[in-house]
Motif scaffolding. Structure first.
Motif, PDB file in Angstrom:
ATOM      1  N   ARG A  13      15.049  78.035  49.353  1.00  0.00           N
ATOM      2  CA  ARG A  13      14.954  79.382  49.692  1.00  0.00           C
ATOM      3  C   ARG A  13      15.245  79.143  51.579  1.00  0.00           C
ATOM      4  O   ARG A  13      15.916  79.957  52.073  1.00  0.00           O
ATOM      5  CB  ARG A  13      13.918  80.243  49.361  1.00  0.00           C
ATOM      6  CG  ARG A  13      13.790  81.636  50.097  1.00  0.00           C
ATOM      7  CD  ARG A  13      12.469  82.191  49.444  1.00  0.00           C
ATOM      8  NE  ARG A  13      11.291  81.865  49.814  1.00  0.00           N
ATOM      9  CZ  ARG A  13      10.643  81.967  50.686  1.00  0.00           C
ATOM     10  NH1 ARG A  13      11.087  82.748  51.724  1.00  0.00           N
ATOM     11  NH2 ARG A  13       9.374  81.662  50.977  1.00  0.00           N
ATOM     12  N   LEU A  14      14.510  78.334  51.982  1.00  0.00           N
ATOM     13  CA  LEU A  14      14.434  78.272  53.503  1.00  0.00           C
ATOM     14  C   LEU A  14      15.910  77.764  54.072  1.00  0.00           C
ATOM     15  O   LEU A  14      16.489  78.372  54.791  1.00  0.00           O
ATOM     16  CB  LEU A  14      13.312  77.547  53.861  1.00  0.00           C
ATOM     17  CG  LEU A  14      11.809  77.984  53.707  1.00  0.00           C
ATOM     18  CD1 LEU A  14      10.873  76.924  54.238  1.00  0.00           C
ATOM     19  CD2 LEU A  14      11.619  79.257  54.665  1.00  0.00           C
ATOM     20  N   GLU A  15      16.575  77.022  53.053  1.00  0.00           N
ATOM     21  CA  GLU A  15      18.036  76.506  53.269  1.00  0.00           C
ATOM     22  C   GLU A  15      18.941  77.789  53.188  1.00  0.00           C
ATOM     23  O   GLU A  15      19.885  77.751  54.197  1.00  0.00           O
ATOM     24  CB  GLU A  15      18.078  75.402  52.616  1.00  0.00           C
ATOM     25  CG  GLU A  15      19.651  74.538  52.998  1.00  0.00           C
ATOM     26  CD  GLU A  15      19.886  73.145  51.916  1.00  0.00           C
ATOM     27  OE1 GLU A  15      20.665  72.704  52.520  1.00  0.00           O
ATOM     28  OE2 GLU A  15      19.067  73.224  50.931  1.00  0.00           O
ATOM     29  N   LYS A  16      18.759  78.055  52.076  1.00  0.00           N
ATOM     30  CA  LYS A  16      19.486  79.584  51.909  1.00  0.00           C
ATOM     31  C   LYS A  16      19.451  80.466  52.719  1.00  0.00           C
ATOM     32  O   LYS A  16      20.555  80.995  53.429  1.00  0.00           O
ATOM     33  CB  LYS A  16      19.361  80.040  50.467  1.00  0.00           C
ATOM     34  CG  LYS A  16      20.206  80.980  49.910  1.00  0.00           C
ATOM     35  CD  LYS A  16      19.848  81.462  48.709  1.00  0.00           C
ATOM     36  CE  LYS A  16      20.930  82.553  48.120  1.00  0.00           C
ATOM     37  NZ  LYS A  16      20.535  83.121  46.803  1.00  0.00           N
ATOM     38  N   GLN A  17      18.174  80.663  53.464  1.00  0.00           N
ATOM     39  CA  GLN A  17      18.155  81.613  54.747  1.00  0.00           C
ATOM     40  C   GLN A  17      18.613  81.141  56.008  1.00  0.00           C
ATOM     41  O   GLN A  17      18.379  81.812  56.907  1.00  0.00           O
ATOM     42  CB  GLN A  17      16.675  81.913  54.715  1.00  0.00           C
ATOM     43  CG  GLN A  17      16.174  82.879  53.447  1.00  0.00           C
ATOM     44  CD  GLN A  17      14.764  83.008  53.468  1.00  0.00           C
ATOM     45  OE1 GLN A  17      13.787  81.930  53.818  1.00  0.00           O
ATOM     46  NE2 GLN A  17      14.170  84.128  53.016  1.00  0.00           N
ATOM     47  N   LYS A  18      19.087  79.987  56.014  1.00  0.00           N
ATOM     48  CA  LYS A  18      19.729  79.055  57.078  1.00  0.00           C
ATOM     49  C   LYS A  18      18.890  78.801  58.102  1.00  0.00           C
ATOM     50  O   LYS A  18      19.187  78.688  59.432  1.00  0.00           O
ATOM     51  CB  LYS A  18      21.022  80.154  57.625  1.00  0.00           C
ATOM     52  CG  LYS A  18      21.810  80.361  56.572  1.00  0.00           C
ATOM     53  CD  LYS A  18      23.202  80.738  57.330  1.00  0.00           C
ATOM     54  CE  LYS A  18      24.359  81.266  56.526  1.00  0.00           C
ATOM     55  NZ  LYS A  18      24.587  80.619  55.178  1.00  0.00           N
ATOM     56  N   LEU A  19      17.340  78.337  57.539  1.00  0.00           N
ATOM     57  CA  LEU A  19      16.520  78.017  58.535  1.00  0.00           C
ATOM     58  C   LEU A  19      16.524  76.369  58.685  1.00  0.00           C
ATOM     59  O   LEU A  19      15.892  75.744  59.539  1.00  0.00           O
ATOM     60  CB  LEU A  19      15.058  78.580  58.157  1.00  0.00           C
ATOM     61  CG  LEU A  19      15.116  79.909  58.238  1.00  0.00           C
ATOM     62  CD1 LEU A  19      13.693  80.616  57.555  1.00  0.00           C
ATOM     63  CD2 LEU A  19      15.202  80.395  59.373  1.00  0.00           C
TER      64      LEU A  19
ATOM     65  N   THR B 177       4.677  78.648  53.740  1.00  0.00           N
ATOM     66  CA  THR B 177       5.966  78.774  54.573  1.00  0.00           C
ATOM     67  C   THR B 177       5.850  78.421  55.995  1.00  0.00           C
ATOM     68  O   THR B 177       6.361  77.495  56.392  1.00  0.00           O
ATOM     69  CB  THR B 177       6.695  80.251  54.580  1.00  0.00           C
ATOM     70  OG1 THR B 177       6.899  80.799  53.054  1.00  0.00           O
ATOM     71  CG2 THR B 177       8.046  80.052  55.171  1.00  0.00           C
TER      72      THR B 177
END
Length: 114
Positions: free
Chosen positions: A55-61, A17
């Protein structure tokens, strides 16, 4: 899978990550990201990368956008402000942990020679 392989996979999971985020200050699409990481010695399978990016996009990163200007559309990912902020915190945490672990491991080597 051997116990060493199992522990190695566990160690790598968290570092991937951080490795991926480190390359997303500028927009990258999946394959270019794989190439950049491999050039630095970090191997990542596409089957690991794409779910991680989602996942990182869904976590708004991350923010993503499609480039359809070429014959093959590509989805580009880049860290947003929140992602950069979190990445900087993780990087600091990583550096601290690395120093601590290095101290422990070097201490272990000194004890072996006692």
């Amino acid at each position: 899978m051997s116990l060493v392989e199992s522990f190695t996979t566990e160690l790598r999971r968290g570092t991937l990550t951080l490795a991926v985020l480190s390359q997303l200050r500028v927009p990258q699409y999946g394959y270019s990201l794989v190439q950049r990481l491999e050039k630095a010695g970090v191997t990542i399978e596409q089957s690991t990368l794409y779910p991680l990016l989602r996942r990182l996009e869904k976590q708004k990163l991350l923010t993503s956008s499609w480039d359809t200007s070429e014959s093959r559309p590509r989805k580009y990912y880049v860290m947003n402000e929140y992602g950069i902020e979190l990445y900087e915190q993780l990087k600091t945490e990583w550096k601290t942990m690395t120093v601590e672990l290095t101290t422990l491991l070097e201490g272990d080597e000194h004890h072996e020679s006692d």
